[in-house]
Design an enzyme around this catalytic site. Structure first.
Site, PDB file in Angstrom:
ATOM      1  N   GLY A 156       1.881  23.019 -19.632  1.00  7.33           N
ATOM      2  CA  GLY A 156       1.366  23.609 -20.869  1.00  7.33           C
ATOM      3  C   GLY A 156       2.044  24.939 -21.144  1.00  7.33           C
ATOM      4  N   ALA A 157       2.026  25.353 -22.416  1.00  7.96           N
ATOM      5  CA  ALA A 157       2.693  26.609 -22.789  1.00  7.96           C
ATOM      6  C   ALA A 157       1.948  27.315 -23.918  1.00  7.96           C
ATOM      7  CB  ALA A 157       4.142  26.326 -23.179  1.00  7.96           C
ATOM      8  N   GLY A 158       0.642  27.095 -24.022  1.00 12.16           N
ATOM      9  CA  GLY A 158      -0.171  27.767 -25.036  1.00 12.16           C
ATOM     10  C   GLY A 158      -0.646  29.125 -24.531  1.00 12.16           C
ATOM     11  N   THR A 161     -12.869  33.334 -28.742  1.00 14.14           N
ATOM     12  CA  THR A 161     -12.446  32.020 -28.281  1.00 14.14           C
ATOM     13  C   THR A 161     -11.649  31.356 -29.396  1.00 14.14           C
ATOM     14  OG1 THR A 161     -13.178  29.999 -27.186  1.00 14.14           O
ATOM     15  CG2 THR A 161     -14.689  30.900 -28.830  1.00 14.14           C
ATOM     16  N   SER A 185     -19.650  26.922 -27.024  1.00 13.50           N
ATOM     17  CA  SER A 185     -19.358  27.957 -26.035  1.00 13.50           C
ATOM     18  C   SER A 185     -20.499  28.064 -25.017  1.00 13.50           C
ATOM     19  CB  SER A 185     -19.177  29.310 -26.726  1.00 13.50           C
ATOM     20  OG  SER A 185     -19.092  30.325 -25.746  1.00 13.50           O
ATOM     21  N   LYS A 245      -7.919  34.106 -30.436  1.00 12.31           N
ATOM     22  CA  LYS A 245      -7.422  35.015 -29.384  1.00 12.31           C
ATOM     23  C   LYS A 245      -6.085  35.671 -29.719  1.00 12.31           C
ATOM     24  CE  LYS A 245      -9.561  32.627 -25.470  1.00 12.31           C
ATOM     25  NZ  LYS A 245      -9.349  32.134 -24.104  1.00 12.31           N
ATOM     26  N   ASP A 303      -8.690  36.540 -19.048  1.00 13.57           N
ATOM     27  CA  ASP A 303      -8.394  35.164 -18.614  1.00 13.57           C
ATOM     28  C   ASP A 303      -7.463  35.144 -17.400  1.00 13.57           C
ATOM     29  OD1 ASP A 303      -9.948  33.840 -20.521  1.00 13.57           O
ATOM     30  OD2 ASP A 303      -8.322  33.812 -21.997  1.00 13.57           O
ATOM     31  N   GLY A 353     -12.068  23.975 -13.235  1.00 16.06           N
ATOM     32  CA  GLY A 353     -11.861  25.030 -14.221  1.00 16.06           C
ATOM     33  C   GLY A 353     -13.069  25.904 -14.514  1.00 16.06           C
ATOM     34  N   SER A 380     -20.579  30.735 -23.062  1.00 17.22           N
ATOM     35  CA  SER A 380     -20.673  32.167 -22.759  1.00 17.22           C
ATOM     36  C   SER A 380     -22.073  32.744 -23.010  1.00 17.22           C
ATOM     37  CB  SER A 380     -19.623  32.943 -23.555  1.00 17.22           C
ATOM     38  OG  SER A 380     -18.348  32.552 -23.124  1.00 17.22           O
ATOM     39  N   ALA A 424      -3.389  29.890 -22.981  1.00 20.12           N
ATOM     40  CA  ALA A 424      -3.952  29.827 -21.624  1.00 20.12           C
ATOM     41  C   ALA A 424      -2.828  29.854 -20.601  1.00 20.12           C
ATOM     42  CB  ALA A 424      -4.797  28.567 -21.468  1.00 20.12           C
TER      43      ALA A 424
HETATM   44  P1  ATR Z   1      -4.573  27.316 -25.458  1.00 23.61           P
HETATM   45  O1  ATR Z   1      -4.474  28.618 -26.176  1.00 23.61           O
HETATM   46  O2  ATR Z   1      -5.969  26.956 -25.025  1.00 23.61           O
HETATM   47  O3  ATR Z   1      -3.590  27.211 -24.336  1.00 23.61           O
HETATM   48  P2  ATR Z   1      -2.909  25.852 -27.318  1.00 23.61           P
HETATM   49  O4  ATR Z   1      -2.102  27.078 -27.592  1.00 23.61           O
HETATM   50  O5  ATR Z   1      -3.318  24.986 -28.457  1.00 23.61           O
HETATM   51  O6  ATR Z   1      -4.240  26.190 -26.544  1.00 23.61           O
HETATM   52  O7  ATR Z   1      -2.094  24.976 -26.251  1.00 23.61           O
HETATM   53  C1  ATR Z   1      -2.458  23.688 -25.927  1.00 23.61           C
HETATM   54  C2  ATR Z   1      -1.498  23.127 -24.869  1.00 23.61           C
HETATM   55  O8  ATR Z   1      -1.855  21.755 -24.640  1.00 23.61           O
HETATM   56  C3  ATR Z   1      -0.046  23.128 -25.301  1.00 23.61           C
HETATM   57  O9  ATR Z   1       0.765  23.289 -24.154  1.00 23.61           O
HETATM   58  C4  ATR Z   1       0.111  21.719 -25.895  1.00 23.61           C
HETATM   59  O10 ATR Z   1       1.428  21.245 -25.896  1.00 23.61           O
HETATM   60  P3  ATR Z   1       2.402  21.539 -27.176  1.00 23.61           P
HETATM   61  O11 ATR Z   1       2.866  22.954 -27.012  1.00 23.61           O
HETATM   62  O12 ATR Z   1       3.493  20.554 -27.039  1.00 23.61           O
HETATM   63  O13 ATR Z   1       1.548  21.329 -28.402  1.00 23.61           O
HETATM   64  C5  ATR Z   1      -0.716  20.930 -24.913  1.00 23.61           C
HETATM   65  N1  ATR Z   1      -1.156  19.648 -25.464  1.00 23.61           N
HETATM   66  C6  ATR Z   1      -2.199  19.429 -26.314  1.00 23.61           C
HETATM   67  N2  ATR Z   1      -2.287  18.101 -26.610  1.00 23.61           N
HETATM   68  C7  ATR Z   1      -1.290  17.487 -25.924  1.00 23.61           C
HETATM   69  C8  ATR Z   1      -0.856  16.128 -25.801  1.00 23.61           C
HETATM   70  N3  ATR Z   1      -1.488  15.124 -26.435  1.00 23.61           N
HETATM   71  N4  ATR Z   1       0.194  15.854 -25.006  1.00 23.61           N
HETATM   72  C9  ATR Z   1       0.836  16.851 -24.360  1.00 23.61           C
HETATM   73  N5  ATR Z   1       0.477  18.163 -24.412  1.00 23.61           N
HETATM   74  C10 ATR Z   1      -0.573  18.471 -25.191  1.00 23.61           C
END
Ligand code: ATR
Length: 275
Positions: free
Chosen positions: A131-133, A67, A20, A71, A107, A239, A22, A135
Site C-alpha cells: 500500500g502507498a496511501g 479520519t 468510528s 487527514k 498514527d 490492527g 474513537s 496510512a
Molecule cells: P489510507 O489513507 O487509509 O492509506 P488511501 O490513501 O485511500 O487510504 O490508500 C488505500 C490503499 O489501498 C492504496 O495503497 C490503494 O492502492 P492504490 O494506490 O493503487 O489505489 C490500496 N487499495 C485499495 N483498494 C485496492 C484494490 N482493490 N487492490 C489493490 N490495492 C487497493
C-alpha cells in the site's frame, strides 16, 4: 456521564463518521481518568472542513481527531503542523493551544507501539509494506525511525509507491504481485481484506520462521492475511492495537493523562465477538 457548563469537549471529524470507534475509546478513558470532558462524533463533509476547523479554537474545543477523508486535506487550515505530521503529509490529531490549532500525526506512533508490544523481538533488517496511501506513509516513517535497514513498498499504482521514496533513503519499490521475499516484518496498509473488500492474495512461503505479519485492517480482527500467516506459524499482529495506541497518544496530548490501553482492547474485542 455528567455534562455541565465547565465540561470540555473533543471529538472526531469524518465523513461519514458513524462507524468510528474513537468515541467509545475516548469516553471510556475520560470516565476512567475522571476528566470533565466529552468526546463526540462530528460528521463534516469535505466542503465544510475548512470553516469547521478554523472555528474550533473559538469554540472551547480541546482537540479533535480526523479520519477519512480529511487527514491530508486539513493541513492548510491549521495554525501549526508538527514535523512528523508534515513529513507524513497527514494530520489525525489537532490540539488547541493558546487559541491556536496544532496538527499532529499519532498514527506512526500507534503503528509502532502496536508492533513493539505484540512482537517485541521483531528483527529490524527488512520490512515489506503493501500500500502507498496515507496510512502507508505513517507506517514507513515509523519503520524508518525504528531503524529498519530496508523498507520495500509494493502498491497497485506504482507511481504512488515511488512517491514514498522521499520519506526515507531505505525505501525500494516492488512491482505489484511480486513474490514477497524473506523479510522480517510484513505490513498490509491497503483496504484489501477489510469486511466487504476482496482479500489480499499473497504468497508468504518465503517468509522466515521469525517473521511477523501485521494487518492494519481491524474489521475483521483476523483478516485472511493473518489467518494465512498463522497457518504458517508466523507471529501475527492485528490492527486494533494501532487504533488504540494512536488514540492513547491523542488523549495524552489533550488531557496530559496516559490512559489504560489493555482494558479497552478487551472491551472492543468483546463487543466484536458479540456482533
Ligand atoms: P489510507 O489513507 O487509509 O492509506 P488511501 O490513501 O485511500 O487510504 O490508500 C488505500 C490503499 O489501498 C492504496 O495503497 C490503494 O492502492 P492504490 O494506490 O493503487 O489505489 C490500496 N487499495 C485499495 N483498494 C485496492 C484494490 N482493490 N487492490 C489493490 N490495492 C487497493
Amino acid at each position: 456521564m455528567k455534562v455541565n457548563g465547565a465540561t470540555k469537549w473533543a471529538g472526531v471529524i469524518g465523513w461519514p463518521v458513524e462507524h468510528s470507534r474513537s468515541p467509545e475509546i475516548h469516553n471510556r478513558w475520560i470516565e476512567q481518568a475522571n476528566v470533565d470532558a466529552v468526546y463526540i462524533p462530528l460528521p463534516v463533509p469535505i466542503e465544510k472542513l475548512e470553516s469547521v476547523v478554523r472555528a474550533l479554537p473559538d469554540m472551547g474545543c480541546v482537540g479533535v481527531n480526523l479520519t477519512v477523508p480529511h487527514k491530508e486535506q486539513v493541513l492548510p487550515f491549521l495554525d501549526a503542523v508538527d514535523d512528523v505530521a508534515q513529513r507524513i503529509g497527514a494530520v489525525n490529531t489537532i490540539v488547541m493551544r493558546d487559541g491556536k490549532s496544532e496538527g499532529y500525526n499519532t498514527d506512526a506512533y500507534g503503528f509502532w507501539q502496536n508492533i513493539e508490544i505484540s512482537a517485541p523481538n521483531v528483527k529490524r533488517d527488512h520490512a515489506f509494506v503493501i500500500g502507498a496511501g496515507g496510512a502507508a506513509r505513517a507506517v514507513v516513517v515509523a519503520l524508518d525511525a525504528a531503524g529498519f535497514g530496508k523498507i520495500t513498498v509494493m502498491n497497485r499504482t506504482p507511481e504512488r509507491a515511488e512517491s514514498l521514496c522521499d520519506l526515507s533513503d531505505k525505501i525500494e519499490v516492488a512491482a505489484w504481485h511480486e513474490n514477497v521475499p524473506a523479510v522480517d516484518l510484513l505490513v498490509n496498509t491497503t483496504t484489501l481484506g477489510m469486511q466487504g473488500q476482496p482479500e489480499l492474495e499473497l504468497e508468504l512461503s518465503a517468509l522466515p520462521a521469525h517473521a511477523a505479519v501485521n494487518d492494519i485492517v481491524y474489521t475483521p480482527l483476523e483478516t485472511g492475511l493473518l489467518k494465512q500467516a498463522k497457518a504458517q506459524t508466523l507471529q501475527t499482529v492485528d490492527g486494533l492495537g494501532m487504533l488504540i495506541y494512536q488514540a492513547e497518544k491523542a488523549f495524552e496530548l489533550w488531557f496530559g493523562v496516559t490512559p489504560e490501553c489493555s482494558e479497552i482492547r478487551n472491551i472492543l474485542t468483546d463487543e466484536r465477538s458479540e456482533d
